[in-house]
Each structure stands twice: as structure tokens, then as C-alpha cells.
Motif scaffolding. Sequence first.
Motif, short mmCIF file in Angstrom:
data_model
loop_
_atom_site.label_atom_id
_atom_site.label_comp_id
_atom_site.label_asym_id
_atom_site.label_seq_id
_atom_site.Cartn_x
_atom_site.Cartn_y
_atom_site.Cartn_z
N ASN A 88 0.83 -1.21 0.00
CA ASN A 88 0.00 0.00 0.00
C ASN A 88 0.86 1.26 0.00
O ASN A 88 0.56 2.24 -0.69
N SER A 89 1.93 1.22 0.80
CA SER A 89 2.81 2.39 0.87
C SER A 89 3.52 2.63 -0.46
O SER A 89 3.63 3.78 -0.94
N ILE A 90 3.99 1.56 -1.11
CA ILE A 90 4.71 1.71 -2.38
C ILE A 90 3.76 2.18 -3.49
O ILE A 90 4.12 3.00 -4.33
N GLU A 91 2.52 1.64 -3.50
CA GLU A 91 1.54 2.08 -4.50
C GLU A 91 1.21 3.56 -4.32
O GLU A 91 1.03 4.30 -5.29
N ARG A 92 1.14 4.02 -3.07
CA ARG A 92 0.86 5.43 -2.79
C ARG A 92 2.01 6.31 -3.29
O ARG A 92 1.80 7.37 -3.89
N SER A 100 7.31 3.73 -11.50
CA SER A 100 6.70 2.43 -11.78
C SER A 100 6.74 1.55 -10.55
O SER A 100 7.60 1.69 -9.68
N LEU A 101 5.80 0.64 -10.51
CA LEU A 101 5.73 -0.29 -9.37
C LEU A 101 6.77 -1.39 -9.52
O LEU A 101 7.05 -1.85 -10.63
N PRO A 102 7.38 -1.84 -8.42
CA PRO A 102 8.38 -2.92 -8.49
C PRO A 102 7.71 -4.27 -8.71
O PRO A 102 6.50 -4.44 -8.51
N ASP A 103 8.54 -5.26 -9.12
CA ASP A 103 7.98 -6.61 -9.31
C ASP A 103 7.90 -7.32 -7.96
O ASP A 103 8.36 -6.82 -6.93
N ALA A 104 7.32 -8.51 -7.99
CA ALA A 104 7.09 -9.27 -6.74
C ALA A 104 8.37 -9.60 -6.01
O ALA A 104 8.42 -9.64 -4.78
N GLY A 105 9.46 -9.85 -6.76
CA GLY A 105 10.72 -10.22 -6.14
C GLY A 105 11.26 -9.15 -5.22
O GLY A 105 11.94 -9.44 -4.22
N PHE A 106 10.93 -7.89 -5.52
CA PHE A 106 11.40 -6.78 -4.71
C PHE A 106 10.89 -6.89 -3.27
O PHE A 106 11.60 -6.59 -2.31
N TYR A 107 9.65 -7.37 -3.14
CA TYR A 107 9.04 -7.43 -1.81
C TYR A 107 9.72 -8.46 -0.90
O TYR A 107 9.70 -8.33 0.33
#
Length: 288
Positions: A88-92, A100-107
Amino acid sequence: MKSMTGYGYGIYKSEAYILEIEIKSYNNRYLDISHNINYLLSSYESYVDEKIRAICSRGHLDVSIRLKSLSTPTDLVLDENLLSQYKNSIERISALTGASLPDAGFYTTLEGVVSNTLTIGSEYYKEGVDYALSSALKMLEESKIREGEGTKKDLEALGAKFRASLDVILGKKDEMEAYFKKILLDKYEELLGEKGKDDPRFLSEVAALLVKYSINEECSRLKVHLDEYDKLLSSKENVGKKLDFLCQEMNREINTTASKSQMVEINLEVVKMKDALEDIREQARNIE
């Protein structure tokens, strides 16, 4: 006879881990155990102490238990609540900055999102602890016995030295009494002349003084103490404390003998006995 100083080491190796136990023992009046144990094995502290007490009655022991994991079973755990907060914080941030939004691996790289948890308890290492501890205690016991045998030989030699001096004193004690009696008679004659030599009161006083300054009892007790000393050296039990107490008793008799002695020859042997006894006490401090 066992020394209080010794060293023991044991190691257990498996495909999953390597476990090492090292034990160092030093002189101490009572049994005192210090620990440096890997936190995964802390529950074994009382177990290790119980095994040590079975073979050690005195001494300070430093116990170190090291563990190296080679393939420890773990589970990956995903913290979904924390992941949702990060997302939620990254999307905000992306909406506000246009990034751009990061990929799943970033999380998965974010702290706390994915963690490892052990799937084993301390009982997993029981076999390793038993094997390494048994090896370390066996080596410790052997080293204490080996050093104790060396100390025993030194104590036997010192006991023989002590006994040789006592034998000299035993051979001189009658001469000392005759010498002391002569001194008293000569002094009395000097003061009162020949007429007082046969005075019953005087002879009674001489007899009382001879009893007071006789070293017969001290020599007899020292002979008994030496016999007990030899028995302790031959005993299979832990005799360190008994030896220490016996040395105190022997020292008391030596001091009394020294205070009564009127002969240089006896005084010289008393000095030799005190030297031997001091060496005995020093060696006895190493005995468990």
C-alpha cells in the motif's frame, strides 16, 4: 589420586552440524562451573553439570560448547500483514511520484516480509551433546588421573623426607631430655651448691619440667599422622581436603616441638620438616 587440573575435548560431526565441547579444570576449594554455551544448546546446561559432578568433586571448570550448523532444517514464513502495508505504501508513493511499481521479487528483499524459522528443538542435538560430552569427560578424567599420579610421587618423596627428619628427632629426644636435666642440675648446683642435688622437692620440680618440655607426645602424634598420610596417598578416594586438614595437624605438632626443643640438632630437623610440610601443602592444593 586425581589432580584438580585437567583438560578435555570432544567433537561430534554429522551432515547437519558440528558440535564441540571443551572443558578446562583448575584448582579451586569447591566445585565451580562456568559456561560458554551456544544459545541453541542452553537447555543442556544442567545436564552437562550433572555429568561433570559425577566425576569432579572440586575445582573450577570452564565449559565451552560450540555449534556449527551445516544444514539446519528451516521454514520460510511470509508475513502477509507486513507485505500488505509495504504494498500500500509503495503504491501510494508510485501514485504521487509517477514511478513504476516494483515486481514481486522486490518485496521478498524487504525486512520482515519473509523470515526463516527453525523447525527443530534443542533435542535435535541430543546425540551430538552426549557423544562430545562423553569424549570430553573421558579425556578430562584421564588427564586428571595422569597428573594426579605425578603429584602422588612428589608427595611420597616429601613424606619420606619428613619421616627421615622425624627419625632423627626420635633418636635425639632422650639425649635432649638428659641435656635439659643436666642444665637444670648445673643451675641448681650453681645457686645452692652440692647439698641441694638430692632435695626431693627439687627432683620433683625437675621431673615436672622434664615432662613439660618432653617431645614424646608430639613425636608419637607425628608418627600417627605420617601413617595416615601414607594411607591417604594409597586411597582411591578423593583425599585433597583430608590431606589439607592433616597438614594443619602436623604443623601444630611441629610448632610445639620447636617451642620445646633445647638442641640445635633437633631444631635443624624441625626446619627441614617445616620445609617439607610446606611443599606437601602446596602439592595437596592440586589434589581433588
